[in-house]
Design a protein around this motif. Structure first.
Motif, mmCIF file in Angstrom:
data_model
loop_
_atom_site.group_PDB
_atom_site.id
_atom_site.type_symbol
_atom_site.label_atom_id
_atom_site.label_comp_id
_atom_site.label_asym_id
_atom_site.label_seq_id
_atom_site.Cartn_x
_atom_site.Cartn_y
_atom_site.Cartn_z
ATOM 1 N N THR A 70 0.835 -1.206 0.000
ATOM 2 C CA THR A 70 0.000 0.000 0.000
ATOM 3 C C THR A 70 0.867 1.252 0.000
ATOM 4 N N ILE A 71 1.908 1.262 0.830
ATOM 5 C CA ILE A 71 2.823 2.405 0.875
ATOM 6 C C ILE A 71 3.475 2.612 -0.488
ATOM 7 N N ARG A 72 3.951 1.518 -1.084
ATOM 8 C CA ARG A 72 4.579 1.603 -2.407
ATOM 9 C C ARG A 72 3.608 2.174 -3.437
ATOM 10 N N GLU A 142 10.366 8.041 -8.841
ATOM 11 C CA GLU A 142 10.276 7.611 -7.431
ATOM 12 C C GLU A 142 11.127 6.377 -7.142
ATOM 13 N N ARG A 143 11.911 5.950 -8.112
ATOM 14 C CA ARG A 143 12.670 4.711 -7.982
ATOM 15 C C ARG A 143 13.501 4.648 -6.696
ATOM 16 N N ASP A 144 14.183 5.731 -6.343
ATOM 17 C CA ASP A 144 15.023 5.706 -5.140
ATOM 18 C C ASP A 144 14.195 5.487 -3.881
ATOM 19 N N ALA A 145 12.998 6.030 -3.841
ATOM 20 C CA ALA A 145 12.128 5.838 -2.685
ATOM 21 C C ALA A 145 11.437 4.469 -2.730
ATOM 22 N N ARG A 151 12.265 -3.982 -1.906
ATOM 23 C CA ARG A 151 13.188 -4.952 -1.323
ATOM 24 C C ARG A 151 12.601 -5.552 -0.048
ATOM 25 N N HIS A 152 12.011 -4.696 0.771
ATOM 26 C CA HIS A 152 11.404 -5.181 2.013
ATOM 27 C C HIS A 152 10.257 -6.158 1.716
ATOM 28 N N ILE A 153 9.436 -5.824 0.743
ATOM 29 C CA ILE A 153 8.330 -6.719 0.357
ATOM 30 C C ILE A 153 8.892 -8.067 -0.087
#
Length: 190
Positions: A70-72, A142-145, A151-153
Motif C-alpha cells: 500500500t505504501i509503495r 520515485e525509484r530511489d524511494a 526490497r522489504h516486500i
C-alpha cells in the motif's frame, strides 16, 4: 478500541489476548486487518499456545506485506497524479478553473473504473500522453524511494514461507503425537 479475537476450539480468547499485536498505522483499515486475522487463524487453527503465537506472527507478516504494498502504491500513484495534473494544466493560464479541472482529471485517473476516469484517459491521449508511459515516468522518478520498499516486500516472502513451514511442522508433530495406536482386529471370514 476492543480487540477482536479469533479463538479456535482449543485456544481460549484469553490466550489470544495475551499475544501482543502491532498497532495499526494511521489510515489502515482495522476491519480489513481483523477480517484477514480471523480468516488466517481459522485456516491455521492453532491448538497450542506456541502455535497461536506463530499463527499471530503469520498474520502480522501478511499484514506487513499488505502495508508495504500500500505504501509503495500510494507513493507511486502520488507521483503519477502529480505528473498527470501537469499534463492537464497550463501554468501560463490565469484561469483558476483550468487548475481545478486539471486536479479533477488527475484525481479521476487514479480512481476506479468510471465515466470520469474514461474521460480523463481520453483527455490524456488528446495531450499525446499514454497512461502506461506516465506510470513508467512516475516510477522512474520515485525509484530511489520505491526500491527499499520493494526490497522489504521481497524479503517478507521467504520469512513468511519459513514461518509457515515451522508452523506446519510443529502442528504436524502435535497431531501425530495425539494419534493413539490402533488395535488390529482380525477378520476371520470363512
Amino acid at each position: 478500541m476492543g480487540r477482536q479475537t479469533a479463538p479456535t476450539a482449543s485456544i481460549s480468547v484469553e490466550l489470544f489476548d495475551l499475544i501482543p499485536r502491532r498497532r495499526r498505522l494511521p489510515g489502515e483499515d482495522s476491519v480489513a486487518y481483523d477480517a484477514l486475522r480471523e480468516a488466517l487463524l481459522n485456516d491455521l487453527n492453532p491448538g497450542t499456545p506456541y502455535e497461536a503465537a506463530l499463527a499471530e506472527n503469520l498474520v502480522e507478516l501478511e499484514w506487513e506485506a499488505h502495508r508495504f504494498r500500500t505504501i509503495r502504491d500510494d507513493l507511486w500513484l502520488k507521483r503519477f497524479r502529480h505528473l498527470a495534473k501537469h499534463v492537464f494544466y497550463n501554468p501560463y493560464s490565469d484561469e483558476d478553473e483550468d487548475a481545478e479541472k486539471a486536479e479533477a482529471l488527475a484525481d479521476a485517473l487514479i480512481s476506479g473504473e468510471s465515466k470520469e476516469r474514461n474521460a480523463a484517459l481520453v483527455e490524456l491521449s488528446q495531450h499525446g500522453v499514454e497512461e502506461g508511459a506516465l506510470l513508467a515516468e512516475a516510477y522512474s522518478l520515485e525509484r530511489d524511494a520505491l526500491s527499499p520498499i520493494e526490497r522489504h516486500i521481497a524479503e517478507l516472502e521467504p520469512r513468511r514461507r519459513r514461518l509457515r513451514e515451522d508452523y506446519d511442522q510443529l502442528k504436524g508433530k502435535r497431531i501425530r503425537s495425539n494419534v493413539q495406536d490402533a488395535d488390529v482386529i482380525e477378520n476371520n471370514v470363512d
